[in-house]
Write an enzyme that holds these catalytic residues in place. Structure first.
Site, PDB file in Angstrom:
ATOM      1  N   HIS A 158      -3.056 -13.937 -17.787  1.00  0.00           N
ATOM      2  CA  HIS A 158      -2.084 -14.659 -16.945  1.00  0.00           C
ATOM      3  C   HIS A 158      -0.991 -13.723 -16.436  1.00  0.00           C
ATOM      4  CE1 HIS A 158      -3.921 -18.277 -18.760  1.00  0.00           C
ATOM      5  NE2 HIS A 158      -3.810 -17.590 -19.890  1.00  0.00           N
ATOM      6  N   SER A 279       7.082   4.566   5.387  1.00  0.00           N
ATOM      7  CA  SER A 279       7.535   3.544   6.319  1.00  0.00           C
ATOM      8  C   SER A 279       8.327   4.219   7.426  1.00  0.00           C
ATOM      9  CB  SER A 279       8.411   2.544   5.574  1.00  0.00           C
ATOM     10  OG  SER A 279       9.237   1.856   6.487  1.00  0.00           O
ATOM     11  N   LYS A 285      10.271   4.546   0.976  1.00  0.00           N
ATOM     12  CA  LYS A 285       9.009   3.897   0.627  1.00  0.00           C
ATOM     13  C   LYS A 285       7.785   4.797   0.614  1.00  0.00           C
ATOM     14  CE  LYS A 285       8.145  -0.200   1.140  1.00  0.00           C
ATOM     15  NZ  LYS A 285       7.599  -1.373   1.786  1.00  0.00           N
ATOM     16  N   ASN A 287       3.800   3.676   0.401  1.00  0.00           N
ATOM     17  CA  ASN A 287       2.967   2.472   0.343  1.00  0.00           C
ATOM     18  C   ASN A 287       1.518   2.782  -0.034  1.00  0.00           C
ATOM     19  OD1 ASN A 287       5.191   1.008   1.277  1.00  0.00           O
ATOM     20  ND2 ASN A 287       4.628   1.397   3.401  1.00  0.00           N
ATOM     21  N   GLU A 292      -4.615  -1.304  -0.491  1.00  0.00           N
ATOM     22  CA  GLU A 292      -4.352  -2.529   0.283  1.00  0.00           C
ATOM     23  C   GLU A 292      -5.457  -2.779   1.300  1.00  0.00           C
ATOM     24  OE1 GLU A 292      -0.295  -2.868   1.849  1.00  0.00           O
ATOM     25  OE2 GLU A 292       0.365  -1.629   0.188  1.00  0.00           O
TER      26      GLU A 292
END
Ligand code: ARG
Length: 460
Positions: A158, A279, A285, A287, A292
């Site tokens: 969970h 970014s 940042k 990423n 993704e």
């Protein structure tokens, strides 16, 4: 100049430009050209053996096809949309080169059994490549697992800290998934590897063909035993795409974890810069674009599976033009899967693990609570009662803002007199790991045993 269709004799007017473009498949099925030629050469050899093609005809066909193959590889062959598909393009080029012998090649076959054969030949080769790329990714995961066979990390259920595991054990979970994926591919290959050729348009042919011989020439394990089925079903492509979808689904899960672990809020890993982007507006940042995109592309492959299943649904026997739509989803599935597997094998070598962050997370989460419960059960307390003792101890430790292992023996004894000094061997993450010492467990020696098993399997 417009080139006329092989079938245009029956028609009183040419098809409209729009229809021509709508029905043509050459833009994408030219990818099958080399397999189309391979199938044609086997067909010609079989017809020759059966006495249907002369020595001269088969020699001319072989010579012409060799030239066409050179033209294709050199990028010299100009594909014509007027000729609709790869089969008619290749046949026309052959006839241009060798004349009537080229026209005789299509004896005893149809584009219907021809295209089904081409796809199977092509897919078989792709499956073999994919199985190799899965093995490479497993090798890369095993390297990481080996390096971190002892590295403690929180295991989650969970998404809540549950019990300590090792990072190596966590990586091995994906090695297992991929092992089943490779198994599925290999199993699916058996059903791909059957010869449709000889089914002709749908009912077989009046020529004295030898299908087992053609199958043998092309390395197929068997022939398709019903001509209607041979030209119409694409279940093998659906099955393959389902197997490919599962690989992508597995990798989407790993991607999700990598993304989460790389978030500064979690900070368990770092991914090498070459797999990340910055970014344009937020300089701080970094990423995780690659994971993704894998997560996103898994949707694309599952979409192709749905497209193919829907394409097949309720199609009456035998061949229908609907089936021309099998190619783009199948091609894109293979391309996406192969690119993903290759980039992943490389990316996992660029993962840096941060053991201190993982260990700190284990210590914050009361991850050894179950170990305390098991300890009490081994001392004779019924599990439900020991669960209660542990719940109260956790609540107490939480109030003090410390881990269970930080409580003194006197503090622990308030909850059960069965607790002795030896509890501290159990309450540390390392103690907890060491006790899960059975096949499939997370104890470091078990993790190493699984790594060795997989390495031996991959080497054989
Ligand atoms: N381009 C067609 C396909 O991909 C080849 C078979 C065409 N057969 C036909 N009867 N029109 O399925």
């Amino acid at each position: 100049m417009q080139e006329s269709h092989a079938w245009s004799g029956r028609f009183s007017e040419p098809v409209s430009e729009l229809v021509k473009k709508y029905t043509a498949s050459i833009d994408f099925d030219k990818r099958l050209a080399e397999f189309d030629i391979e199938g044609s050469l086997a067909h010609a050899t079989m017809l020759h053996k059966a006495g249907v093609l002369s020595d001269d005809d088969v020699a001319a066909i072989r010579r012409g096809m060799a030239e066409i193959l050179d033209d294709i590889r050199a990028g010299r062959l100009e594909w014509s949309v007027d000729l609709e598909d790869v089969h008619m393009n290749v046949e026309r080029r052959l006839t241009d080169k060798i004349g009537d012998a080229g026209k005789r090649l299509h004896t005893g076959r149809s584009r219907n059994d021809q295209v089904a054969t081409d796809i199977r030949l092509w897919l078989r080769a792709q499956i073999d490549a994919i199985v190799g790329f899965i093995a490479e990714l497993q090798t890369s995961l095993l390297e990481l697992a080996e390096k971190h066979a002892d590295t403690v990390m929180p295991g989650f259920t969970h998404l809540q800290v549950a019990q300590p595991v090792t990072f190596g054990h966590h990586m091995l979970a994906y090695v297992e998934m991929l092992a089943r994926d490779a198994e599925r591919m290999t199993d699916c290959r058996k059903r791909v590897n059957r010869l449709p050729l000889g089914a002709a348009a749908l009912a077989g042919t009046t020529f004295p063909i030898d299908r087992q011989y053609t199958a043998q020439l092309l390395g197929f394990d068997d022939v398709c035993h019903n001509s209607l089925d041979a030209v119409s079903d694409r279940d093998f492509a659906i099955e393959f795409t389902a197997a490919a979808s599962l690989v992508m689904v597995h990798l989407s899960r790993l991607s999700e974890e990598l993304i989460l672990w790389m978030s500064p809020r979690v900070g368990f890993i770092d991914i090498a810069d070459r797999f990340c982007t910055g970014s344009s507006i937020m300089p701080q940042k970094k990423n995780p674009d690659v994971p993704e995109l894998v997560r996103g592309k898994s949707g694309r492959v599952v979409g192709h599976l749905i497209a193919l299943v829907t394409l097949m649904k309720a199609q009456p026997l035998a061949y229908n033009k609907d089936n021309q739509e099998d190619k783009e989803p199948l091609f894109d599935t293979v391309d996406t899967l192969i690119d993903t597997l290759r980039i992943y094998a490389d990316m996992m070598r660029g993962v840096t693990v941060k053991p201190e962050a993982m260990r700190a997370a284990v210590l914050q989460g009361f991850a050894t609570a179950t170990d305390l419960a098991d300890y009490l059960v081994k001392k004779g307390l019924p599990f439900r009662d020991s669960h209660e003792v542990v719940a109260l101890s956790v609540r107490y430790a939480e109030g003090r803002g410390v881990d269970l292992a930080d409580l003194s023996l006197d503090e622990l004894k308030q909850f059960s007199q069965l607790i002795e000094q030896d509890i501290y061997q159990v309450l540390t993450p390392e103690g907890s790991l060491a006790q899960r010492d059975h096949v499939g467990g997370t104890a470091p020696n078990q993790v190493r045993a699984q790594i060795a098993r997989h390495k031996a399997r991959l080497a054989s």
